[in-house]
Design an enzyme around this catalytic site. Sequence first.
Site, mmCIF file in Angstrom:
data_model
loop_
_atom_site.group_PDB
_atom_site.id
_atom_site.type_symbol
_atom_site.label_atom_id
_atom_site.label_comp_id
_atom_site.label_asym_id
_atom_site.label_seq_id
_atom_site.Cartn_x
_atom_site.Cartn_y
_atom_site.Cartn_z
ATOM 1 N N GLY A 14 0.634 -1.551 0.166
ATOM 2 C CA GLY A 14 0.407 0.059 0.343
ATOM 3 C C GLY A 14 0.864 0.909 0.105
ATOM 4 N N ASP A 64 -1.096 -7.281 -5.636
ATOM 5 C CA ASP A 64 -2.604 -7.128 -4.783
ATOM 6 C C ASP A 64 -2.641 -8.200 -3.494
ATOM 7 O OD1 ASP A 64 -5.413 -6.931 -4.035
ATOM 8 O OD2 ASP A 64 -6.118 -8.474 -6.748
ATOM 9 N N VAL A 65 -2.972 -7.777 -2.274
ATOM 10 C CA VAL A 65 -2.881 -8.354 -1.208
ATOM 11 C C VAL A 65 -3.792 -9.865 -1.564
ATOM 12 C CG1 VAL A 65 -0.999 -6.601 -0.239
ATOM 13 C CG2 VAL A 65 -3.545 -6.354 0.283
ATOM 14 N N SER A 144 -6.601 0.559 13.411
ATOM 15 C CA SER A 144 -7.431 1.839 13.338
ATOM 16 C C SER A 144 -8.015 2.198 14.474
ATOM 17 C CB SER A 144 -8.641 1.293 12.367
ATOM 18 O OG SER A 144 -9.875 2.579 12.677
ATOM 19 N N TYR A 156 -15.347 -2.621 7.948
ATOM 20 C CA TYR A 156 -14.174 -1.947 8.155
ATOM 21 C C TYR A 156 -13.695 -2.276 9.864
ATOM 22 C CZ TYR A 156 -10.486 0.881 8.639
ATOM 23 O OH TYR A 156 -9.172 2.132 8.510
ATOM 24 N N ALA A 157 -15.115 -2.012 10.637
ATOM 25 C CA ALA A 157 -14.446 -1.415 12.196
ATOM 26 C C ALA A 157 -14.479 -3.360 12.719
ATOM 27 C CB ALA A 157 -15.414 -0.870 12.606
ATOM 28 N N LYS A 160 -10.987 -4.368 11.354
ATOM 29 C CA LYS A 160 -9.582 -4.195 12.202
ATOM 30 C C LYS A 160 -9.368 -3.927 13.384
ATOM 31 C CE LYS A 160 -7.876 -1.185 8.991
ATOM 32 N NZ LYS A 160 -7.107 -0.994 8.474
#
Length: 263
Positions: A14, A64-65, A144, A156-157, A160
């Site tokens: 990234g 591309d991970v 995050s 997302y959360a 993370k």
Amino acid sequence: MTDVSDIRTVVVTGGASGIGEACAERFAAGGWRVIIGDINTGRGEAVAERLRNAGGDCRFLDVDVADDDAVASFTAAVHADGARVDALVNSGGILQNAVRVTDLDMAEFDRLWAVNVRGTMVVNQAFGRRMVAAGQGSIVNMCSLTSFRASPQVGYAPGKAALKSMTESLAAELGPSGVRVNAVAPGYTLTPAMQARIDSGDRDPKAVIDQTALRRFVEPREVGEVVFFLCSDAASAVSGTTIPIDCGWLAYSGYAAYASQPE
């Protein structure tokens, strides 16, 4: 002639933009050999060229991970010239706007986990094996504030939060082999991606600033400084930690939410 195996090397996934780019810049400034991996070839090549023009030792490799074969090829290419990877920074990831659970597109959920969580694990496995064999290394994962607090980013959360747990497990497992594993948890960071969300109206900058103790956004370079520290000899006893870099958001948001405030 210097043997490449004697040069301290960092891999930054990234690294073509945002926090990853800032990390690449910091390591290059510190005299490290930098290998940037990203899915954005054009941007990644441009960053690598800019760092080389500034005197750094940097190159770009496409990856591309979320693609296991791509990660395997990337890992092999990184080690092809005999270089030893001393540090890995997992900054490859994607964001999510706020959404209600009942409105969540599960395809988006799957993509978030494929890139942010599974992708980080696959990269950690690939480079972790090499580090264990070498008996040394440092890994930094990208968590995050949502690793600590809930948010309406319902794909997302949780991912993370999973990365924080992953970091601790890896630190415990790889530590006896001399490999340290930590994470950083950036707060609202003024990356190009964040700026785009502000410009589109998906983020309210005042709402962010009003909830931070320092009354400002985090700058990408500030995250890069902490990542660099964690990979340096100065952090030789630090492993299994997740460090918030949030301008005091975690502290202030709880403090401000208290039922009464001092006069």
